[in-house]
Design a protein around this motif. Structure first.
Motif, PDB file in Angstrom:
ATOM      1  N   SER A  20     -30.579  -2.865 -12.389  1.00  0.00           N
ATOM      2  CA  SER A  20     -31.551  -2.466 -13.413  1.00  0.00           C
ATOM      3  C   SER A  20     -32.799  -1.859 -12.794  1.00  0.00           C
ATOM      4  N   ASP A  44     -32.425  -2.889 -19.957  1.00  0.00           N
ATOM      5  CA  ASP A  44     -32.048  -4.196 -20.483  1.00  0.00           C
ATOM      6  C   ASP A  44     -32.827  -4.443 -21.760  1.00  0.00           C
ATOM      7  N   GLY A  53     -31.955 -12.130 -16.703  1.00  0.00           N
ATOM      8  CA  GLY A  53     -31.729 -11.161 -15.637  1.00  0.00           C
ATOM      9  C   GLY A  53     -30.317 -10.594 -15.637  1.00  0.00           C
ATOM     10  N   ILE A  54     -29.696 -10.557 -16.791  1.00  0.00           N
ATOM     11  CA  ILE A  54     -28.371  -9.958 -16.849  1.00  0.00           C
ATOM     12  C   ILE A  54     -28.342  -8.881 -17.915  1.00  0.00           C
ATOM     13  N   THR A  55     -27.409  -7.989 -17.814  1.00  0.00           N
ATOM     14  CA  THR A  55     -27.284  -6.939 -18.785  1.00  0.00           C
ATOM     15  C   THR A  55     -26.110  -7.253 -19.688  1.00  0.00           C
TER      16      THR A  55
HETATM   17 MG    MG Z   1     -29.655  -5.948 -14.769  1.00  0.00          MG
END
Ligand code: MG
Ligand code: GDP
Length: 603
Positions: A20, A44, A53-55
């Motif tokens: 990201s 995001d 912290g993830i997409t």
């Molecule tokens: Mg990400």
């Protein structure tokens, strides 16, 4: 579109390797962040993604690149880049593969201080299988612990990409960004496919918009589509008229048409997201293609859990919230379920554990609901003694052994990447989880283990255990492969001598005793003490296999709590009323959420 040069690409990486951040740096250097607020990580979108912290949802963006003077010949040439972000978690593997199918190339990122990890390998193979050009990028070279050459070498060893092709970069400092942009032009092929052919467009994502209905995110592979065209969905044969369409910048830009090679969105008055499934192909009814893009799979939940409001009055509110979430998530399913212990609730289906957690968190946060979730379960395939084959994902309904001829459970192929010194411990863990080894590969000082493991075995605390025995260094990825026979039993749980259906779990015969023990011990810890002792028992087919006791209050404690201080007790009650207590009254006993997930707790 004559003369416009396109490059469609995606960025793939192991989680936290900086996808990201690098995407934002690319956007910024091409001026796409302009007057938009320059908060970090534009791609995001959901608040939850940012926090975790993830997409989760892929958001494409269209960028203009002008080749700089420094390239010499070709300087000043203009390109349109479509950057398609992919979801960054194993639960969304199929969506990743569809996003990749919309591209001609990928940037494969590896953190220079971490090297190749499990998802690096799995993602790289997804890209190779889709026939994509791979640009290896060693990222975070600004870190003191960075070993860019080592990371490039690992990519060569594991994925077979020559180390000398790697670009060294940093999403933080911007190093390597100009080289990456040029590599996109020089190494990734231009899209092929003719605008004069029948329309063939791949849906790689879809979102629900309150005003326009479902927006299809598409890659046009062949042909052309414009407003007023009637489009046809291959998987279900339904027709819709295109209202509006356009591209991303990253907001929606309305355009005149989308042609072969382009990435964009289409609004066609589709109200139900089930009609707009990722991986499906659309064509034009007046000029149809005969062949859809191959490999469509409807999204299928594989992990199931019961969701119940802690306050029974919230049942309708929960239903409405689930309906709202479902609008935007074709992979999520729910149906009403009744539990003797918990009352009215819903059986919900998810793509994996993370997906389940995300949905539960959104329900609590965005819809202000307090929920009790039952332990996650997989789908079991049962052959009954009368020959009938049924599927069940609710342990409470799992029949006793004598009524079944055969039980089958889903298996996964798991890949674990870890430092050599932890191999013994991790192999032992996989063994405990009924895994069998397929291969073991050395990558420098690290090892890739490939195992086949029953899916249910990783739903209970596997990831935490893996992380703790490898001191955080092991990474994993998996895919479901098939169904295999297993000796599975239902373990019933009794609280205060009453069976609690919602607490039942299905487990392999060899583990029934130890798991029963673990559950009752954990429950006896988390259930608040009462004025009398409360027995908690685990049983198979009515036979008790483990027992623990929630001890009674000692007299003096009782006096303190319930003695004089009425206002304090009132306060406490009020606090619980407001929710967040996540307790459910079962008979005379208050059972907290942790008890329902006792099976998940790490020993
Ligand atoms: Mg990400
Ligand atoms: P993603 O999970 O692959 O999307 O990774 P993110 O872009 O969210 O980055 C993960 C973490 O690494 C964040 O804390 C970032 O600030 C950090 N990070 C990302 N790129 C770099 C980089 O080039 N250098 C350094 N030092 N940190 C970075």
């Amino acid at each position: 579109l004559q003369g416009v040069k396109f490059r469609n690409f995606s960025i793939i990486a192991h989680v936290d390797h900086g996808k990201s951040t690098l995407a934002d740096r690319i956007l910024e250097s091409l001026g796409a962040m302009g007057e938009r607020d320059k908060r970090d990580q534009t791609l995001d979108t959901l608040e939850l993604e940012r926090e975790r912290g993830i997409t989760i949802k892929s958001t494409p963006v269209r960028l203009k690149y002008t080749r700089p003077e420094s390239v010499g010949e070709g300087a000043g040439e203009e390109y349109i880049f479509n950057l398609i972000d992919t979801p960054g978690h194993v639960d969304f593997g199929y969506e990743v593969s569809r996003s990749l199918a919309a591209c001609e190339g990928v940037l494969l990122l590896v953190d220079a201080s971490q090297g190749v990890e499990a998802q690096t390998i799995v993602n790289a193979y997804l890209a190779i299988d889709s026939g994509l050009e791979i640009i290896p990028v060693v990222n975070k070279i600004d870190l003191p612990a960075a070993d860019p050459e080592g990371a490039a070498q690992e990519m060569e060893e594991v994925v077979g990409i020559p180390a000398e092709d790697a670009i060294f970069a940093s999403g933080k400092t911007g190093a390597g960004i100009p080289e990456i942009l040029e590599a996109i032009v020089q190494r990734i092929p231009a899209p092929s496919g003719s605008a004069d052919a029948p329309l063939k467009a791949l849906i790689f994502d879809s979102v629900y918009d309150a005003y326009q209905g479902v927006l299809l995110f598409v890659r046009v592979l062949e042909g052309k589509v414009s407003p007023k065209d009637r489009i046809n969905l291959f998987s279900n044969g339904k027709n819709f008229e295109v209202d509006r369409l356009g591209t991303f910048s990253p907001g929606l830009i309305v355009g005149q048409s989308l042609e072969a090679g382009e990435v964009g969105w289409i609004a066609a008055g589709i109200r139900d997201i089930q009609d707009a499934q990722v991986g499906d192909t659309i064509t034009r009814t007046d000029f149809p293609t005969t062949e859809p893009f191959p490999g469509f799979k409807p999204a299928q939940p594989v992990v199931f859990s019961g969701l119940y409001p802690t306050d029974t009055e919230d049942y309708r509110k929960l239903r409405e919230a689930l309906e709202r979430l479902k609008l935007n998530d074709a992979a999520f399913s729910f149906e009403p379920e009744t539990s003797e212990a918990l009352g009215f609730g819903f059986r919900c289906g998810f793509l994996g554990l993370l997906h389940a957690e995300i949905v539960q968190e959104r329900l609590e946060r965005e819809f202000d609901l307090d929920l009790i979730a039952t332990a996650p379960a997989v789908i079991y395939r049962l052959t009954m003694t009368d020959g009938e084959i049924i599927e069940t994902q609710n342990p409470a309904q799992f029949p006793t052994r004598d009524r079944m001829e055969k039980v089958e459970e889903p298996y996964i192929k798991m890949s674990v990447m870890l430092p050599e010194e932890h191999v013994g411990a991790v192999m032992q863990l996989l063994q405990e989880r009924r895994g069998s080894m397929v291969t073991m590969n050395y990558v420098g000082k690290r090892v890739e283990l490939i195992y086949q493991v029953p899916f249910a075995e990783i739903l209970y605390d596997f990831h935490d255990r893996l992380k703790s025995i490898s001191r955080g260094y092991a990474s994993m990825d998996y895919e479901i492969i098939d169904y295999r026979e297993g000796d599975l039993r239902k373990v019933d749980i009794y609280v205060n001598n009453e069976i609690v259906d919602a607490l039942a779990v299905v487990v392999h015969e060899d583990k029934a005793y130890s798991l029963g023990r673990k559950i009752v011990d954990k429950m006896s810890e988390v259930i608040p003490r009462q004025m009398w002792a409360v027995p908690v028992q685990a049983a198979i087919g009515g036979k008790i296999i483990a027992r623990a006791t929630v001890k009674a209050y000692r007299k003096d404690v009782l006096a303190k709590c319930y003695g004089g201080d009425i206002s304090r007790k009132k306060k406490l009650l009020n606090k619980q009323k407001k929710g967040k207590a996540r307790m459910k009254q079962i008979g005379t006993v208050e059972v907290p959420q942790e008890a329902f997930l006792a099976v998940l707790s790490t020993e």
